[in-house]
Design a protein around this motif. Structure first.
Motif, PDB file in Angstrom:
ATOM      1  N   GLU A 249       0.985  -1.202   0.105  1.00  0.00           N
ATOM      2  CA  GLU A 249      -0.029   0.100  -0.108  1.00  0.00           C
ATOM      3  C   GLU A 249       0.794   1.348   0.004  1.00  0.00           C
ATOM      4  N   TYR A 250       0.493   2.148  -0.791  1.00  0.00           N
ATOM      5  CA  TYR A 250       1.175   3.579  -0.616  1.00  0.00           C
ATOM      6  C   TYR A 250       0.175   4.847  -0.870  1.00  0.00           C
ATOM      7  N   GLU A 251       0.929   5.739  -0.329  1.00  0.00           N
ATOM      8  CA  GLU A 251      -0.090   7.198  -0.202  1.00  0.00           C
ATOM      9  C   GLU A 251       0.333   7.780  -1.549  1.00  0.00           C
ATOM     10  N   LEU A 252      -0.629   7.945  -2.344  1.00  0.00           N
ATOM     11  CA  LEU A 252      -0.324   8.771  -3.546  1.00  0.00           C
ATOM     12  C   LEU A 252      -0.266  10.221  -3.096  1.00  0.00           C
ATOM     13  N   ASP A 253      -1.570  10.803  -2.401  1.00  0.00           N
ATOM     14  CA  ASP A 253      -1.404  12.140  -2.416  1.00  0.00           C
ATOM     15  C   ASP A 253      -2.185  12.492  -1.146  1.00  0.00           C
ATOM     16  N   GLU A 254      -2.246  13.795  -0.629  1.00  0.00           N
ATOM     17  CA  GLU A 254      -3.019  13.996   0.348  1.00  0.00           C
ATOM     18  C   GLU A 254      -3.384  15.514   0.242  1.00  0.00           C
ATOM     19  N   GLU A 255      -4.710  15.819   0.613  1.00  0.00           N
ATOM     20  CA  GLU A 255      -5.077  17.270   0.091  1.00  0.00           C
ATOM     21  C   GLU A 255      -5.896  17.628   1.604  1.00  0.00           C
ATOM     22  N   VAL A 256      -5.500  18.894   2.047  1.00  0.00           N
ATOM     23  CA  VAL A 256      -6.324  19.335   3.181  1.00  0.00           C
ATOM     24  C   VAL A 256      -7.424  20.089   2.834  1.00  0.00           C
ATOM     25  N   VAL A 257      -8.574  19.443   3.381  1.00  0.00           N
ATOM     26  CA  VAL A 257      -9.887  19.861   3.205  1.00  0.00           C
ATOM     27  C   VAL A 257     -10.351  21.006   4.032  1.00  0.00           C
ATOM     28  N   THR A 258      -9.938  20.738   5.580  1.00  0.00           N
ATOM     29  CA  THR A 258     -10.297  22.000   6.529  1.00  0.00           C
ATOM     30  C   THR A 258      -9.040  21.985   7.319  1.00  0.00           C
ATOM     31  N   GLU A 259      -8.416  23.147   7.607  1.00  0.00           N
ATOM     32  CA  GLU A 259      -7.233  23.183   8.493  1.00  0.00           C
ATOM     33  C   GLU A 259      -7.863  22.885   9.921  1.00  0.00           C
ATOM     34  N   PRO A 260      -6.939  22.470  10.682  1.00  0.00           N
ATOM     35  CA  PRO A 260      -7.415  22.383  12.074  1.00  0.00           C
ATOM     36  C   PRO A 260      -7.072  23.823  12.683  1.00  0.00           C
ATOM     37  N   VAL A 261      -7.810  24.103  13.767  1.00  0.00           N
ATOM     38  CA  VAL A 261      -7.871  25.019  14.570  1.00  0.00           C
ATOM     39  C   VAL A 261      -7.125  24.748  15.893  1.00  0.00           C
ATOM     40  N   ASP A 262      -6.118  25.339  16.165  1.00  0.00           N
ATOM     41  CA  ASP A 262      -5.397  25.112  17.354  1.00  0.00           C
ATOM     42  C   ASP A 262      -6.010  25.787  18.701  1.00  0.00           C
ATOM     43  N   GLY A 263      -5.948  24.843  19.733  1.00  0.00           N
ATOM     44  CA  GLY A 263      -6.851  25.573  21.020  1.00  0.00           C
ATOM     45  C   GLY A 263      -5.671  26.362  21.894  1.00  0.00           C
ATOM     46  N   LEU A 264      -6.344  27.140  22.619  1.00  0.00           N
ATOM     47  CA  LEU A 264      -5.719  27.918  23.797  1.00  0.00           C
ATOM     48  C   LEU A 264      -6.335  27.895  24.910  1.00  0.00           C
ATOM     49  N   VAL A 265      -5.506  27.387  25.980  1.00  0.00           N
ATOM     50  CA  VAL A 265      -5.782  27.047  27.600  1.00  0.00           C
ATOM     51  C   VAL A 265      -4.957  28.178  28.300  1.00  0.00           C
ATOM     52  N   LYS A 266      -5.521  28.880  29.193  1.00  0.00           N
ATOM     53  CA  LYS A 266      -4.718  29.730  30.274  1.00  0.00           C
ATOM     54  C   LYS A 266      -4.683  28.757  31.443  1.00  0.00           C
ATOM     55  N   VAL A 267      -3.479  28.861  32.086  1.00  0.00           N
ATOM     56  CA  VAL A 267      -3.128  28.121  33.204  1.00  0.00           C
ATOM     57  C   VAL A 267      -2.712  29.120  34.294  1.00  0.00           C
ATOM     58  N   GLY A 268      -3.598  28.936  35.509  1.00  0.00           N
ATOM     59  CA  GLY A 268      -3.306  30.076  36.344  1.00  0.00           C
ATOM     60  C   GLY A 268      -1.756  29.745  37.227  1.00  0.00           C
ATOM     61  N   THR A 269      -1.302  30.656  37.354  1.00  0.00           N
ATOM     62  CA  THR A 269       0.021  30.706  38.253  1.00  0.00           C
ATOM     63  C   THR A 269      -0.040  31.636  39.686  1.00  0.00           C
TER      64      THR A 269
END
Length: 367
Positions: A249-269
């Motif tokens: 098996e071989y991967e011929l191609d890949e195409e991004v349909v929807t870009e991921p959205v990175d999350g942001l979490v604030k951590v209290g100090t």
């Protein structure tokens, strides 16, 4: 005589192709000059030559042979000997050929028209006194169809030209490197990976990342989601290929349909003030007269503060003593129950030595 190497001559002398069809007679090609010749009731090649008033010299070549019967639509080819010299990469290749053009003569010298780059066009006529041309041998190219190696020489400019010269066909989905339209240079090697089945397209998630950012305004360890992470989607095309003779098996191609959205979490100090430990009163101290002690020390007022300062609450704790039994803040701000519990803990901590803590009023503990 007709030489065996005259491949081009033999080709035009066979059959009744459309290239020379002029009318219902026999087409005679005499060193490139063509005419239609009629003979009464058919006849042989010799009859055609006689009707055209063509006399062969001893070194002339004719096809078909003189006694071959011909009919309307057939062709007769006559070629006189010509000298052809090709200077190929500095090496001279020469000889007598029975050919009207350079294209006809090259094979008779053992040269492939596709394998050389010449100073003259292939359709250049060879005059009676001969022709001299220069030529460069075409670069050597290699085609690897998985593990099958094919070598060819070509003056082609693209990968597709190389494949055509090597007579190699590629499938619709085969992987060709370099690409078919890519230019080639001498010693180019073309690699073909056969794709054995129809490619399959699947949607695959793209995992979003989550970034953590310290926030000094939040209590330590508390987390606040600012941006929710959202996975993306990509289309991945796979197929079964032939690799070193094995299917995989071989991967011929890949195409991004929807870009991921990175999350942001604030951590209290933000550091929190330590809360006091639970009071450890009770035991033998619980049976003592704590109300009598409080009445003597503060008049029973849990919010009492000594007028001279420094002592607080029912039992007139100093701040240091209060903190030593786990209290926080001022003793006078704590509830009466907590003050009593911590007073009992202090009594237990000093082993019942009430005189060291309440030298004047402590006597009331035992009333």
């Amino acid at each position: 005589m007709l030489i065996a190497g005259g491949a081009a001559l033999a080709l035009v002398a066979v059959g009744g192709g459309t290239a020379y069809a002029m009318d219902d007679g026999v087409t005679l090609d005499n060193d490139g000059d063509q005419q239609s010749v009629r003979t009464l009731g058919g006849g042989t090649v010799q009859d055609v030559l006689d009707a055209a008033d063509v006399t062969l010299d001893d070194d002339d070549a004719v096809a078909p042979s003189l006694d071959t019967e011909v009919a309307s639509g057939d062709h007769v080819v006559v070629r006189s000997p010509r000298d052809l010299t090709v200077e190929l990469d500095g090496r001279e290749v020469s000889g007598g050929v029975h050919a009207a053009t350079l294209e006809e003569g090259l094979p008779q010298l053992g040269l492939d028209l596709e394998g050389v780059d010449m100073s003259e066009d292939p359709d250049t006529e060879i005059p009676e006194d001969g022709l001299e041309v220069t030529a460069e041998q075409a670069p050597r190219m290699v085609v690897m169809y998985d593990t099958v190696r094919t070598e060819t020489r070509t003056t082609g400019e693209t990968v597709q030209d190389v494949l055509d010269a090597a007579d190699v066909e590629v499938g619709e989905h085969d992987i060709v490197r370099p690409g078919l339209d890519e230019p080639v240079t001498p010693e180019t090697s073309v690699s073909i990976t056969p794709v054995l089945d129809e490619p399959v397209v699947e949607e695959v998630p793209i995992e979003a990342e989550e970034e953590e950012e310290e926030d000094p305004d939040l209590p330590e360890g508390e987390r606040e989601v600012v941006t929710e992470a959202e996975d993306g989607v990509k289309e991945v095309t796979t197929a079964t290929i032939l690799h070193h003779g094995q299917e995989r098996e071989y991967e011929l191609d890949e195409e991004v349909v929807t870009e991921p959205v990175d999350g942001l979490v604030k951590v209290g100090t933000q550091e929190q003030e330590e809360e006091g430990s639970e009071p450890e009163g009770g035991g033998d101290a619980a049976d003592l007269n704590w109300a009598g002690l409080a009445d003597c020390e503060s008049g029973g007022d849990p919010n009492a503060v000594n007028s001279a300062g420094g002592y607080y609450g029912l039992y007139q704790f100093s701040e240091d003593t209060w903190q030593s039994v786990g209290g926080t803040g001022l003793p006078s701000d704590a509830s009466p129950d907590e003050q009593t519990q911590r007073a009992q803990q202090l009594y237990n901590d000093v082993g019942g030595d009430w005189q060291s803590q309440w030298p004047t009023c402590g006597v009331h503990l035992h009333e």
